[in-house]
Design an enzyme around this catalytic site. Structure first.
Site, short mmCIF file in Angstrom:
data_model
loop_
_atom_site.label_atom_id
_atom_site.label_comp_id
_atom_site.label_asym_id
_atom_site.label_seq_id
_atom_site.Cartn_x
_atom_site.Cartn_y
_atom_site.Cartn_z
N SER A 79 4.64 8.78 5.59
CA SER A 79 4.68 7.72 6.59
C SER A 79 3.26 7.37 7.05
CB SER A 79 5.57 8.15 7.75
OG SER A 79 5.89 7.06 8.58
N ASP A 316 10.84 4.95 4.28
CA ASP A 316 9.85 5.85 4.86
C ASP A 316 9.93 7.26 4.27
OD1 ASP A 316 8.66 7.71 7.00
OD2 ASP A 316 8.17 5.72 7.77
#
Length: 761
Positions: A79, A316
């Site tokens: 991320s 993500d």
């Protein structure tokens, strides 16, 4: 006497949403430390915080006699941490500067820039009723703005209003727009100042970025009953490496942008990432992507095989792997060890501790919606890293046991080798031909001396060679799946049996089939032998002039590099078609693999290098290293079973360090709550204010400086002593250098910088 030592950093960067700006500050200091280390070796003089680190390294060398080099060579991120890891890896590998990236973070990590044009409210009256509801959901009252900083209150109010009144039930942030920003960032770094690669030649930099495959891909699992089942795998790790060589770029900008955009597709904020999105952005920018097909086939092999690249949906990376230790741990076994190594795993956690809450302080058990939202969003991301730390601890214990065993058996091995070769007339005049004869004599003697224990060692050794052969051919075929692995292995075993090799009785060291097999395919034995010689060289360098031993070091690592290259998929790409068409007899494929490995030629070149290098040494050093080299079969018999057939390059236990606000108290105590603004609104806060971003970025640099100085000093031996006050002075100098550097850039942080100068003193 100056002694060289290496502090190697494997960085693990957590996700943190808008705290990405804080992590950028930390990674920037790590980059400056790497620059200082490189400059200390090359003689260049640096200024600002990098100059402070360079001065600290000079002080360490002068006070302790240790010339310390800091090498960040493994980076794994998810991320927001994945984005920062990618940019840091690019700077370290390609010699690019992180400075152009700072302005892009401060300018563009803003809700006004991130919201998609189609998602923005059409007027200032759109969903005006939504702001109080959103504010209450965040754990504040309707008047909760009153406790914000006065100078940013109106900015946050306006941008929060804009955000919550944007389109609902669709991600408000602009995926293609963010992809374009990432490409702009890589372009800015490419056109900015450029320096050298910050790792020594031959020391690879490996980058790993986690991504979640939303739809998943099928994986076959072998069971007893039923024989095979199919499960869906969602974890994806994107890997990049410079293989230890100077390059123009770690990867093409579209490939790095692919990884950065995919790993940061935070659910609900950004739309899921697709290949089509990147293709469209590149088309709009009129940018080319020459290696598109090869890259996509490598990182999404199953989708490529199924002709489904266009339908792959990536989200993500922190959804399933917010703390990606595993790929970084796996990368350890392929690191070259040139000298004494202190290996650290350093993980960057911008908001440590269990801070999961949806409605303020917990009062009683969670409610219906809180439980559901926690289960699907926050709780997986907060999973502790205990399993990873225990894996590192187990590896360190195994290394410690191996060192203990090696040290314990060394006197006996040296005596055995001395007895075997002590009266050899030409021992002081090694040549390539003599090394061949002496090595074979030592191997036979070690096998005979081992007795019945040789059978277990031989079984383990042979199994390891077959595993290596399978892995090389599997990678060359580039067709993923355990059934393909098993097909290759079974064909290899059948071909070996057809050639007369009996795996059930490998303990016969004089078997012609066994000898031929190992000489042709046992690359691991060669690598382990050179690594052991390198470790002995490190010990001797602590006692003798390194310049005297330099020819041996060069010979070892030139040879080791050639063998290690043969273990990479790139070395055997020409076998792809033969592997994919493998159906029956694998003997022709084994012949092709033998030719591709070409170990006979590599052995001859290694013997020539080692013999020539040994000839340049004083007699006693030459004899010590030669007997150690020839005694390797004895060491391998003792240690290979302990390592379960694996070699270990870095021969030291691994230590783990953390960088987080809670660990930094030199300026201000209180952790993230006392220093960071981006933690507000569930770590989205920095998207709503440039002032917040500047605050967090500056604290990131300060915290990075503090912890990197701590980590550098902790690499010194317990008996090493620096002058009193050295560490505190270095930290103060670094803090002030950072403030001096950033004051002209930061437009809203004047008050903060003044406060910090008073606190630093």
């Amino acid at each position: 006497m100056i002694r060289d030592s290496e502090l190697r950093l494997a960085l693990v960067c957590y996700g943190g949403i808008s705290l990405a700006v804080y992590m950028h500050g930390i990674t920037k200091e790590i980059w400056h430390v790497a620059r200082a280390s490189w400059a200390s070796q090359s003689g260049e003089s640096l200024d600002r915080s990098a100059g402070v680190y360079q001065g600290l390294l000079a002080e360490i060398a002068g006070s302790t006699g240790i010339r310390l080099r800091i090498l960040p060579d493994i980076i794994a991120g998810a991320s927001a941490g994945g984005i920062n890891g990618i940019f840091l890896a690019q700077a370290l590998s390609a010699g690019q500067s992180l400075d152009p990236l700072t302005d892009l973070w401060l300018d563009n990590a803003d809700v006004e820039a991130l919201i998609a044009p189609a998602a923005a409210p059409v007027s200032r009256f759109s969903k005006a009723w939504a702001l109080p509801i959103a504010w209450m959901a965040a754990g504040r009252g309707v008047d909760g703005l009153d406790d914000l900083d006065e100078q940013t209150r109106e900015e946050v109010r306006a941008k929060l209003s804009h955000f919550v009144r944007s389109r609902w039930f669709e991600p408000p942030f602009d995926g293609p727009g963010f992809t374009g920003m990432l490409l702009d960032a890589f372009a800015a770094m490419e056109t900015g100042p450029r320096g050298p690669r910050l790792l020594p030649e031959g020391q690879p930099l490996d980058l790993f970025v986690t991504v979640t495959d939303f739809n998943g891909h099928p994986e076959r699992l072998q069971l007893h009953s039923p024989p095979e089942v199919v499960e869906t795998e969602h974890r994806v790790v994107l890997s990049f490496s410079d293989h230890g060589h100077a390059i123009e770029t770690l990867a093409a900008a579209p490939e790095l942008a692919f990884a950065a955009r995919a790993t940061s597709s935070f659910p609900g904020a950004f739309p899921a990432f697709t290949v089509a999105e990147l293709d469209q952005v590149l088309a709009n920018r009129k940018d080319r992507w020459p290696g598109r097909r090869a890259f996509l086939t490598r990182v999404l092999p199953r989708q490529a095989a199924a002709h489904a690249l266009d339908t792959a949906v990536l989200i993500d990376g922190s959804v399933l792997a917010n703390a990606p230790f595993r790929p970084a741990i796996d990368a350890l076994d392929a690191r070259p060890a040139r000298r004494e190594v202190d290996r650290r795993f350093v993980y960057i956690d911008p908001s440590p501790g269990m801070k999961f809450r949806l409605t303020g302080p917990a009062e009683g058990p969670p409610g219906f919606f809180q439980t559901i939202l926690g289960a699907i969003s926050e709780l997986p991301r907060k999973q502790p890293i205990r399993d990873n730390l225990e894996a590192l601890a187990a590896r360190s214990r195994r290394i410690a046991r191996m060192r203990t065993i090696t040290d314990a058996v060394r006197p006996e091995i040296e005596a055995a080798v001395e007895a075997l070769f002590g009266r050899t007339f030409f021992l002081d005049r090694p040549t390539a031909a003599r090394l061949v004869v002496w090595r074979r004599r030592a191997q036979i003697a070690a096998a005979e001396r081992a007795g019945f224990s040789y059978a277990g060692y031989a079984h383990l050794k042979i199994a390891g060679v077959i595993e290596t052969m399978t892995a090389l051919l599997y990678a060359a075929g580039d067709e993923p799946g355990p059934h393909r692995w098993q097909r290759i292995r079974s064909r290899i075993e059948a071909a070996l049996h057809a050639r007369g090799y009996d795996e059930a009785a490998p303990s016969d060291a004089s078997s012609a089939a066994s000898i031929d097999f190992l000489r042709t395919f046992d690359i691991g034995f060669r690598i382990r032998r050179l690594r052991l010689l390198a470790r002995r060289l490190v010990e001797l360098e602590a006692e003798h002039d390194e310049a005297v031993l330099a020819p041996v070091r060069t010979a070892i690592y030139d040879s080791l590099g050639a063998y290690l290259h043969r273990k990479t998929p790139e070395a055997h790409g020409a076998l792809r078609g033969a592997v994919r068409s493998l159906r029956g007899d694998a003997s022709p494929l084994l012949d092709d693999l033998a030719a591709s490995l070409d170990l006979t030629r590599l052995d001859h070149e290694t013997d020539e290098r080692v013999a020539e290098a040994l000839a340049q040494l004083p007699r006693q050093l030459r004899r010590t290293l030669l007997l150690h080299y020839l005694g390797f079969p004895y060491v391998d018999l003792a240690t290979l079973p302990l390592l379960q057939g694996e070699g270990l390059d870095e021969f030291d236990p691994v230590k783990v360090d953390r960088i987080s606000p809670d660990d930094c108290t030199a300026i201000r105590q209180g952790g993230a709550e006392a220093t960071l603004k981006g933690i507000q609104f569930s770590n989205f806060g920095a998207f709503f204010s440039r002032s917040y971003r500047e605050n967090d970025y500056l604290w990131g640099r300060l915290h990075g400086a503090e912890r990197m100085i701590d980590i550098i000093v902790s690499a010194l031996p317990a008996i090493a002593r620096l002058r009193p006050g050295t560490v505190a002075a270095a930290k103060r100098s670094a803090f002030l250098a950072i403030l001096d550097e950033e004051e002209p850039r930061l437009l809203t942080a004047g008050g903060l910088i003044a406060d910090l100068r008073r606190e630093i003193g």
